[in-house]
Design an enzyme around this catalytic site. Structure first.
Site, PDB file in Angstrom:
ATOM      1  N   CYS A  12      38.534 132.807  95.832  1.00 14.30           N
ATOM      2  CA  CYS A  12      39.463 133.632  95.043  1.00 14.30           C
ATOM      3  C   CYS A  12      40.080 134.676  95.963  1.00 14.30           C
ATOM      4  O   CYS A  12      40.040 134.525  97.192  1.00 14.30           O
ATOM      5  CB  CYS A  12      38.773 134.254  93.825  1.00 14.30           C
ATOM      6  SG  CYS A  12      37.471 135.440  94.224  1.00 14.30           S
ATOM      7  N   ASN A  15      36.730 137.772  96.350  1.00 15.81           N
ATOM      8  CA  ASN A  15      35.335 137.286  96.458  1.00 15.81           C
ATOM      9  C   ASN A  15      34.340 138.289  95.861  1.00 15.81           C
ATOM     10  O   ASN A  15      33.222 138.423  96.349  1.00 15.81           O
ATOM     11  CB  ASN A  15      34.957 136.941  97.916  1.00 15.81           C
ATOM     12  CG  ASN A  15      33.648 136.170  98.059  1.00 15.81           C
ATOM     13  OD1 ASN A  15      32.919 136.344  99.019  1.00 15.81           O
ATOM     14  ND2 ASN A  15      33.333 135.315  97.113  1.00 15.81           N
ATOM     15  N   CYS A  17      34.744 138.762  92.065  1.00 16.65           N
ATOM     16  CA  CYS A  17      34.743 138.455  90.622  1.00 16.65           C
ATOM     17  C   CYS A  17      34.645 136.949  90.360  1.00 16.65           C
ATOM     18  O   CYS A  17      33.595 136.436  89.969  1.00 16.65           O
ATOM     19  CB  CYS A  17      35.987 139.008  89.937  1.00 16.65           C
ATOM     20  SG  CYS A  17      36.178 140.802  90.074  1.00 16.65           S
ATOM     21  N   ARG A  18      35.753 136.238  90.581  1.00 15.04           N
ATOM     22  CA  ARG A  18      35.797 134.839  90.135  1.00 15.04           C
ATOM     23  C   ARG A  18      35.008 133.878  91.013  1.00 15.04           C
ATOM     24  O   ARG A  18      34.218 133.073  90.494  1.00 15.04           O
ATOM     25  CB  ARG A  18      37.264 134.370  90.049  1.00 15.04           C
ATOM     26  CG  ARG A  18      38.035 135.049  88.937  1.00 15.04           C
ATOM     27  CD  ARG A  18      39.518 134.831  89.085  1.00 15.04           C
ATOM     28  NE  ARG A  18      40.034 135.490  90.287  1.00 15.04           N
ATOM     29  CZ  ARG A  18      41.261 135.370  90.758  1.00 15.04           C
ATOM     30  NH1 ARG A  18      42.105 134.560  90.138  1.00 15.04           N
ATOM     31  NH2 ARG A  18      41.645 136.025  91.827  1.00 15.04           N
ATOM     32  N   SER A  19      35.212 133.930  92.341  1.00 16.28           N
ATOM     33  CA  SER A  19      34.504 132.929  93.164  1.00 16.28           C
ATOM     34  C   SER A  19      32.990 133.163  93.246  1.00 16.28           C
ATOM     35  O   SER A  19      32.245 132.179  93.299  1.00 16.28           O
ATOM     36  CB  SER A  19      35.139 132.778  94.550  1.00 16.28           C
ATOM     37  OG  SER A  19      35.106 133.964  95.293  1.00 16.28           O
ATOM     38  N   ASP A 128      42.658 136.299  86.863  1.00 12.51           N
ATOM     39  CA  ASP A 128      42.055 137.408  87.601  1.00 12.51           C
ATOM     40  C   ASP A 128      41.614 138.490  86.603  1.00 12.51           C
ATOM     41  O   ASP A 128      42.449 139.069  85.914  1.00 12.51           O
ATOM     42  CB  ASP A 128      43.107 137.962  88.571  1.00 12.51           C
ATOM     43  CG  ASP A 128      42.587 139.114  89.405  1.00 12.51           C
ATOM     44  OD1 ASP A 128      41.480 139.614  89.135  1.00 12.51           O
ATOM     45  OD2 ASP A 128      43.310 139.524  90.336  1.00 12.51           O
TER      46      ASP A 128
HETATM   47  P1  4NP Z   1      38.617 138.198  92.490  1.00 10.43           P
HETATM   48  O1  4NP Z   1      39.186 139.510  91.744  1.00 10.43           O
HETATM   49  O2  4NP Z   1      39.739 137.663  93.330  1.00 10.43           O
HETATM   50  O3  4NP Z   1      38.264 137.311  91.354  1.00 10.43           O
HETATM   51  O4  4NP Z   1      37.415 138.647  93.311  1.00 10.43           O
HETATM   52  C1  4NP Z   1      39.747 140.592  92.406  1.00 10.43           C
HETATM   53  C2  4NP Z   1      38.939 141.492  93.055  1.00 10.43           C
HETATM   54  C3  4NP Z   1      39.496 142.600  93.670  1.00 10.43           C
HETATM   55  C4  4NP Z   1      40.868 142.775  93.654  1.00 10.43           C
HETATM   56  C5  4NP Z   1      41.684 141.846  93.019  1.00 10.43           C
HETATM   57  C6  4NP Z   1      41.126 140.747  92.396  1.00 10.43           C
HETATM   58  N1  4NP Z   1      41.442 143.923  94.283  1.00 10.43           N
HETATM   59  O5  4NP Z   1      42.654 144.143  94.108  1.00 10.43           O
HETATM   60  O6  4NP Z   1      40.710 144.646  94.984  1.00 10.43           O
END
Ligand code: 4NP
Length: 163
Positions: A12, A15, A17-19, A128
């Protein structure tokens, strides 16, 4: 029996939340099927924003609610060696997939896919959840469970895996 495990990389943006959720849920799905000797799973972000960090506390909580412990994972950014090392490189959304396509050598592009193309959901991407509430994190979990089941079925068939 195949001695070399099939390696799956969940990807993702951050790294956190989703992955990590996809990694934890898919690993549990593999373990439930007693296939941990045959399939390995890891996760990375396309960005370096959260390298070394634990998953987002809201992801840890949503996972724990369904019986998964993802708290010990740590953020890592995708690196060139990953395209060789992993057999399946699985993106959470279209932007992640595009970023991977730009970086992946042409001969290895066949390794790339979208996580939800392996599942049955009407969603095509894992949304997201970072700027949303708990329901968004619970949706990530639900989508990860569905796609993990489908992905495992595909690996079982494609690699003739047995327990
Ligand atoms: P992820 O979610 O891609 O599922 O880990 C996010 C985590 C952090 C951010 C964006 C999306 N950020 O903007 O820091």
């Amino acid at each position: 029996m195949n001695s070399k495990p099939v390696k799956v990389l969940m990807v993702c943006l951050g790294n956190i939340c989703r992955s990590p959720t996809a990694e934890g849920v898919f690993r549990a799905t593999v373990e439930k099927a007693n296939l941990q000797h045959a399939i390995q799973v890891d996760s990375v972000g396309t960005s370096d924003w959260h390298v070394g960090e634990a998953p987002d506390s809201r992801s840890i909580k949503a996972a724990a609610k369904q019986g998964y412990d993802i708290s010990l994972q740590r953020g890592r950014q995708v690196q060139d060696a990953d395209f060789n090392d992993f057999d399946y490189i699985v993106a959470m959304d279209q932007q992640n997939l595009r970023d991977l396509q730009q970086r992946c050598p042409p001969a290895l592009q066949h390794k790339l896919s979208l996580f939800l193309q392996h599942g049955t959901s009407i969603y095509q991407e894992v949304p997201d959840p970072y700027n949303s509430g708990n329901a968004a994190f619970e949706l990530v979990l639900e989508l990860a469970e569905d796609a993990s089941t489908g992905l495992l079925q595909k690996l079982l068939v494609q690699h003739s895996l047995s327990r």
